[in-house]
Motif scaffolding. Structure first.
Motif, PDB file in Angstrom:
ATOM      1  N   TYR A  35      93.105  -1.318  17.477  1.00 46.82           N
ATOM      2  CA  TYR A  35      92.499   0.018  17.422  1.00 46.82           C
ATOM      3  C   TYR A  35      90.984  -0.033  17.438  1.00 46.82           C
ATOM      4  CZ  TYR A  35      97.030   2.172  16.408  1.00 46.82           C
ATOM      5  OH  TYR A  35      98.322   2.630  16.478  1.00 46.82           O
ATOM      6  N   ASN A  36      90.431  -1.242  17.598  1.00 46.72           N
ATOM      7  CA  ASN A  36      88.975  -1.396  17.607  1.00 46.72           C
ATOM      8  C   ASN A  36      88.323  -0.767  16.378  1.00 46.72           C
ATOM      9  OD1 ASN A  36      88.937  -2.715  20.173  1.00 46.72           O
ATOM     10  ND2 ASN A  36      89.207  -0.712  21.153  1.00 46.72           N
ATOM     11  N   GLY A  37      89.049  -0.828  15.257  1.00 46.64           N
ATOM     12  CA  GLY A  37      88.521  -0.312  14.002  1.00 46.64           C
ATOM     13  C   GLY A  37      88.651   1.182  13.817  1.00 46.64           C
ATOM     14  N   ALA A  38      89.182   1.908  14.811  1.00 47.40           N
ATOM     15  CA  ALA A  38      89.230   3.375  14.760  1.00 47.40           C
ATOM     16  C   ALA A  38      90.527   3.881  14.135  1.00 47.40           C
ATOM     17  CB  ALA A  38      89.053   3.948  16.153  1.00 47.40           C
ATOM     18  N   ALA A  39      90.806   3.418  12.926  1.00 48.09           N
ATOM     19  CA  ALA A  39      91.973   3.876  12.167  1.00 48.09           C
ATOM     20  C   ALA A  39      91.723   3.551  10.707  1.00 48.09           C
ATOM     21  CB  ALA A  39      93.256   3.220  12.660  1.00 48.09           C
ATOM     22  N   THR A  40      92.444   4.229   9.817  1.00 47.01           N
ATOM     23  CA  THR A  40      92.313   4.025   8.380  1.00 47.01           C
ATOM     24  C   THR A  40      93.673   3.661   7.806  1.00 47.01           C
ATOM     25  OG1 THR A  40      90.545   5.675   8.268  1.00 47.01           O
ATOM     26  CG2 THR A  40      91.625   5.089   6.198  1.00 47.01           C
ATOM     27  N   GLU A  41      93.728   2.577   7.042  1.00 50.84           N
ATOM     28  CA  GLU A  41      94.985   2.179   6.419  1.00 50.84           C
ATOM     29  C   GLU A  41      95.523   3.295   5.530  1.00 50.84           C
ATOM     30  OE1 GLU A  41      95.440  -1.853   4.700  1.00 50.84           O
ATOM     31  OE2 GLU A  41      93.386  -2.164   5.411  1.00 50.84           O
ATOM     32  N   MET A  70     105.320   8.397  -3.040  1.00 51.07           N
ATOM     33  CA  MET A  70     105.542   7.708  -1.773  1.00 51.07           C
ATOM     34  C   MET A  70     105.154   6.239  -1.886  1.00 51.07           C
ATOM     35  SD  MET A  70     104.328  10.309   1.249  1.00 51.07           S
ATOM     36  CE  MET A  70     104.937   9.167   2.490  1.00 51.07           C
ATOM     37  N   ASN A  71     104.024   5.989  -2.515  1.00 51.09           N
ATOM     38  CA  ASN A  71     103.525   4.622  -2.664  1.00 51.09           C
ATOM     39  C   ASN A  71     104.476   3.768  -3.502  1.00 51.09           C
ATOM     40  OD1 ASN A  71     101.577   2.749  -4.569  1.00 51.09           O
ATOM     41  ND2 ASN A  71     100.892   2.801  -2.444  1.00 51.09           N
ATOM     42  N   ALA A  72     105.087   4.377  -4.499  1.00 52.79           N
ATOM     43  CA  ALA A  72     105.977   3.629  -5.395  1.00 52.79           C
ATOM     44  C   ALA A  72     107.376   3.460  -4.827  1.00 52.79           C
ATOM     45  CB  ALA A  72     106.057   4.341  -6.752  1.00 52.79           C
ATOM     46  N   ASN A  73     107.868   4.479  -4.112  1.00 57.90           N
ATOM     47  CA  ASN A  73     109.255   4.458  -3.631  1.00 57.90           C
ATOM     48  C   ASN A  73     109.410   3.982  -2.192  1.00 57.90           C
ATOM     49  OD1 ASN A  73     111.076   5.890  -5.829  1.00 57.90           O
ATOM     50  ND2 ASN A  73     109.148   7.027  -5.775  1.00 57.90           N
ATOM     51  N   LEU A  74     108.338   4.081  -1.417  1.00 55.13           N
ATOM     52  CA  LEU A  74     108.326   3.632  -0.021  1.00 55.13           C
ATOM     53  C   LEU A  74     109.479   4.193   0.825  1.00 55.13           C
ATOM     54  CD1 LEU A  74     107.197  -0.102  -0.218  1.00 55.13           C
ATOM     55  CD2 LEU A  74     105.836   1.914   0.332  1.00 55.13           C
ATOM     56  N   PRO A  75     109.570   5.510   0.947  1.00 54.09           N
ATOM     57  CA  PRO A  75     110.509   6.050   1.935  1.00 54.09           C
ATOM     58  C   PRO A  75     110.100   5.629   3.338  1.00 54.09           C
ATOM     59  CG  PRO A  75     109.038   7.759   1.132  1.00 54.09           C
ATOM     60  CD  PRO A  75     108.815   6.558   0.268  1.00 54.09           C
ATOM     61  N   TRP A  76     108.795   5.457   3.528  1.00 54.95           N
ATOM     62  CA  TRP A  76     108.224   4.921   4.752  1.00 54.95           C
ATOM     63  C   TRP A  76     107.346   3.727   4.405  1.00 54.95           C
ATOM     64  CZ3 TRP A  76     105.345   9.983   6.492  1.00 54.95           C
ATOM     65  CH2 TRP A  76     106.270  10.939   6.939  1.00 54.95           C
ATOM     66  N   ALA A  77     107.201   2.814   5.348  1.00 57.51           N
ATOM     67  CA  ALA A  77     106.135   1.827   5.272  1.00 57.51           C
ATOM     68  C   ALA A  77     104.969   2.445   6.035  1.00 57.51           C
ATOM     69  CB  ALA A  77     106.552   0.500   5.893  1.00 57.51           C
ATOM     70  N   THR A  78     104.066   3.110   5.317  1.00 54.39           N
ATOM     71  CA  THR A  78     102.963   3.811   5.976  1.00 54.39           C
ATOM     72  C   THR A  78     101.959   2.802   6.520  1.00 54.39           C
ATOM     73  OG1 THR A  78     102.013   4.108   3.770  1.00 54.39           O
ATOM     74  CG2 THR A  78     103.166   5.977   4.728  1.00 54.39           C
ATOM     75  N   MET A  79     101.513   3.030   7.715  1.00 52.30           N
ATOM     76  CA  MET A  79     100.644   2.094   8.412  1.00 52.30           C
ATOM     77  C   MET A  79      99.180   2.543   8.407  1.00 52.30           C
ATOM     78  SD  MET A  79     102.568  -0.513   9.578  1.00 52.30           S
ATOM     79  CE  MET A  79     103.266  -0.474   7.924  1.00 52.30           C
ATOM     80  N   TRP A  80      98.878   3.638   9.100  1.00 49.99           N
ATOM     81  CA  TRP A  80      97.484   4.059   9.280  1.00 49.99           C
ATOM     82  C   TRP A  80      97.431   5.479   9.829  1.00 49.99           C
ATOM     83  CZ3 TRP A  80      99.031  -0.739  11.542  1.00 49.99           C
ATOM     84  CH2 TRP A  80      99.775  -0.575  12.732  1.00 49.99           C
ATOM     85  N   VAL A  81      96.239   6.044   9.766  1.00 46.24           N
ATOM     86  CA  VAL A  81      95.925   7.276  10.483  1.00 46.24           C
ATOM     87  C   VAL A  81      94.832   6.900  11.478  1.00 46.24           C
ATOM     88  CG1 VAL A  81      94.951   9.597  10.353  1.00 46.24           C
ATOM     89  CG2 VAL A  81      96.560   8.814   8.595  1.00 46.24           C
ATOM     90  N   ALA A  82      95.170   6.977  12.755  1.00 48.16           N
ATOM     91  CA  ALA A  82      94.238   6.542  13.800  1.00 48.16           C
ATOM     92  C   ALA A  82      93.422   7.719  14.332  1.00 48.16           C
ATOM     93  CB  ALA A  82      95.009   5.900  14.950  1.00 48.16           C
ATOM     94  N   ASN A  83      92.300   7.396  14.934  1.00 46.19           N
ATOM     95  CA  ASN A  83      91.542   8.413  15.660  1.00 46.19           C
ATOM     96  C   ASN A  83      92.281   8.771  16.941  1.00 46.19           C
ATOM     97  OD1 ASN A  83      89.651   8.294  13.681  1.00 46.19           O
ATOM     98  ND2 ASN A  83      87.945   7.715  15.007  1.00 46.19           N
ATOM     99  N   ARG A  84      91.956   9.937  17.461  1.00 45.60           N
ATOM    100  CA  ARG A  84      92.585  10.422  18.686  1.00 45.60           C
ATOM    101  C   ARG A  84      91.482  10.753  19.683  1.00 45.60           C
ATOM    102  NH1 ARG A  84      96.244  15.613  19.379  1.00 45.60           N
ATOM    103  NH2 ARG A  84      97.950  14.812  20.643  1.00 45.60           N
ATOM    104  N   TYR A  85      91.781  10.567  20.941  1.00 42.54           N
ATOM    105  CA  TYR A  85      90.744  10.703  21.953  1.00 42.54           C
ATOM    106  C   TYR A  85      91.198  11.584  23.123  1.00 42.54           C
ATOM    107  CZ  TYR A  85      88.973   6.539  19.572  1.00 42.54           C
ATOM    108  OH  TYR A  85      88.545   5.658  18.623  1.00 42.54           O
ATOM    109  N   GLY A  86      90.244  12.355  23.611  1.00 42.76           N
ATOM    110  CA  GLY A  86      90.419  13.058  24.871  1.00 42.76           C
ATOM    111  C   GLY A  86      89.183  12.815  25.713  1.00 42.76           C
ATOM    112  N   VAL A  87      89.325  12.900  27.021  1.00 47.00           N
ATOM    113  CA  VAL A  87      88.170  12.791  27.915  1.00 47.00           C
ATOM    114  C   VAL A  87      88.189  13.990  28.845  1.00 47.00           C
ATOM    115  CG1 VAL A  87      87.009  11.449  29.700  1.00 47.00           C
ATOM    116  CG2 VAL A  87      88.112  10.278  27.785  1.00 47.00           C
ATOM    117  N   ALA A  88      87.064  14.673  28.927  1.00 39.52           N
ATOM    118  CA  ALA A  88      86.951  15.861  29.769  1.00 39.52           C
ATOM    119  C   ALA A  88      85.839  15.679  30.790  1.00 39.52           C
ATOM    120  CB  ALA A  88      86.657  17.095  28.910  1.00 39.52           C
ATOM    121  N   SER A  89      86.066  16.206  31.968  1.00 42.17           N
ATOM    122  CA  SER A  89      85.017  16.231  32.987  1.00 42.17           C
ATOM    123  C   SER A  89      83.890  17.147  32.517  1.00 42.17           C
ATOM    124  CB  SER A  89      85.590  16.744  34.304  1.00 42.17           C
ATOM    125  OG  SER A  89      84.556  17.091  35.204  1.00 42.17           O
ATOM    126  N   THR A  90      82.659  16.758  32.766  1.00 43.66           N
ATOM    127  CA  THR A  90      81.541  17.613  32.378  1.00 43.66           C
ATOM    128  C   THR A  90      81.434  18.855  33.264  1.00 43.66           C
ATOM    129  OG1 THR A  90      80.088  16.147  33.666  1.00 43.66           O
ATOM    130  CG2 THR A  90      80.156  15.824  31.281  1.00 43.66           C
TER     131      THR A  90
END
Length: 529
Positions: A311-317, A480-500
């Motif tokens: 992710y080139n660092g663009a996410a948070t655990e 959630m942290n104690a019971n782990l219904p999910w193994a949570t990974m990260w929240v990543a950044n999201r990207y769009g590219v638009a023509s100028t």
């Protein structure tokens, strides 16, 4: 005049033209904006029924509209088809005054349409993914054609957020369709009728959806004549189309961003996705019931390395369903990478006898190269501690049909790799975790039945004191942290590219599945396309 034009100025972080110039009364002939406006470069072909849509609502809101909607910077919920709304002090009565509007076929939009839509959304027989989320609505009254009053059996702090995702539907067009037939109706992809700035024109199977300007839209005639939402096999194809000038916007993956940086023909739009990615444990599969096994999965995955390299660092655990500081209490387990600890936990759980190295399918709807690499990394890391997973990527309709089936084959998805919107309203992830949200009521596809987790969500949703809500969601995070219904990974950044070449274009990287006030009638092109 359209309600949204009367609102106070918003901080439109993704507006591509700084000064908001007055639009001409009529658009120049032949202007068309094309793009990948759906849920990603591959899009979500066949995603037309907003009652059943788990994503793609940002595109659907171009021709449908909800009662209320998030502003463009996601800081407040404001009126859309509701001109105004009030919530009683006990938070059990919601009153909406409707704007004056007509459906695209010329029929008047009235309170009867709102009542019809909400009743359809509450009815699981329609295929609605909102049924459980609307369970607190006890009655829907329509004192007159411009007034709707919802009475709740108990306060539900997430109700307004849910209403931003429910697109209003015409009773005169759908009222006679049996609820059980709504989901399979061809109406959605052939002759749908909405109230938005653009009218549905055509769908070319698996290729594109075309909508055309509504000449009589209450906000004024749109600045362009057509919007086209194209579907692509993969992100590379979407990027190639953008570079070739075939489209003016698309979502892109993190590893595509560098190719556009510094190019003055394009603008990169970046922001947090508000989507928490996770490895989900199917609780109908016996070996996931042992907390030690679930903990072992967390310790075995080097999330920091994946974030830095892929992710080139663009996410948070994420160590629970949230990463926003106000929802994450101090002292929760950080699940730092520790493969030796993972091995010890698996040994204590008797993993060699329970499953050993038998392959375990991990099902996902993510088909992009980044996710393929992420799953390959997770596969290699789990293999090091003795868990053998085999990724299986399918398209979104196949995924939904598999995990949300009334009588699923749980062997098809013992594990999943998925994402769920965790903001800006923190109750959003309730639908995937609360026992009351097990299909068909909701999207708790993993059939999670953890009383402590459900109770924490119920308390947070029922909290009427706004000053105490953050603390309630900190409790959700702790459970959630104690019971782990999910193994949570990260929240990543999201990207769009638009023509100028795009002017007045607004796109917000999040929320992934819900609409925001993008004012599509103002989108324009600097040069006719």
């Amino acid at each position: 005049m359209r309600l949204r034009t009367l609102r106070s100025a918003l901080v439109l972080t993704t507006t591509l033209l700084a000064p908001m110039l007055a639009l001409p009364a009529l658009a120049e002939t032949g202007k068309t904006i094309s793009g990948g406006f759906d849920v990603g470069p591959g899009g979500f072909p066949g995603n037309f029924n907003p009652l059943a849509a788990t994503a793609g609502l940002t595109w659907l809101s171009v021709y449908y509209e909800p009662l209320v909607i998030y502003n463009a910077d996601l800081t407040a919920i404001v009126g859309d088809l509701a001109q105004s709304f009030e919530i009683s002090a006990d938070q059990k009565t919601y009153s909406f005054k409707l704007t004056s509007e007509t459906w695209h076929d010329g029929e008047a939009f009235t309170a009867a349409d709102v009542k019809f839509t909400l009743e359809a959304a509450k009815n699981g027989d329609t295929g609605s993914v909102f049924a459980a989320r609307l369970g607190a609505i006890e009655s829907i009254a329509t004192p007159d054609d411009r007034t709707v009053v919802l009475t709740l059996s108990a306060p539900n702090a997430g109700l307004l957020d849910t209403l931003t995702k429910i697109m209003m539907l015409p009773e005169h067009a759908l009222g006679k369709v049996p609820p059980a037939d709504l989901a399979k109706s061809t109406w959605w992809s052939t002759t749908p009728v909405g109230t938005g700035a653009f009218k549905f024109s055509q769908y070319v199977t698996d290729q594109y959806v075309e909508v055309v300007a509504d000449e009589d839209y209450r906000g004024g005639r749109p600045a362009v004549d057509k919007l086209i939402n194209r579907y692509f096999e993969n992100s590379a194809a979407a990027v190639a189309a953008l570079r070739a000038g075939e489209i003016q916007f698309t979502y892109v993956e993190a590893d595509d961003v560098a190719t556009f940086s510094g190019n003055d023909q394009f603008k990169v739009i970046e922001g947090p996705s508000f989507v928490v990615n996770y490895v989900g444990f199917n609780q109908e599969v016996p070996f996931w019931k042992d907390l030690k096994v679930r903990q072992a999965v967390m310790y075995a995955i080097d999330r920091k390395a994946i974030i830095e390299t892929l992710y080139n660092g663009a996410a948070t655990e994420a160590n629970c369903g949230y990463v926003a500081a106000q929802f994450v209490p101090a002292g929760i387990e950080p699940y730092a990478y520790d493969p030796e600890k993972a091995k010890a936990l698996l040994a204590e759980a008797g993993w060699a006898e329970i499953n050993g190295d038998k392959p375990i399918t991990i099902l996902t709807y993510y088909n992009n190269p980044l996710s393929t690499n992420v799953l390959a990394a997770i596969q290699a890391m789990l293999a090091q501690v003795g868990i053998n997973i085999v990724p299986r990527a399918v398209d979104s309709p196949t995924y939904n049909a598999t995990v949300l089936a009334a009588e699923p084959n749980f062997a098809d998805f013992p594990l999943i790799y998925a994402g769920l919107q965790d903001g800006p309203e923190p109750s959003n992830i309730n639908v995937g975790l609360n026992e009351s949200m097990i299909p068909p009521a909701g999207t708790n596809a993993l059939r999670i039945r953890m009383p402590e987790v459900s109770a924490a969500f119920d308390a947070a949703l029922g909290e009427t004191d706004a000053s105490k809500r953050d603390a309630r969601y900190q409790t959700v995070c702790q459970t959630m942290n104690a019971n782990l219904p999910w193994a949570t990974m990260w929240v990543a950044n999201r990207y769009g590219v638009a023509s100028t070449s795009l002017e007045h274009f607004v796109w917000t990287p999040a929320p992934g599945g819900g609409p925001f006030d993008a004012d599509p009638e103002k989108w324009d092109l600097g040069n006719a396309q």
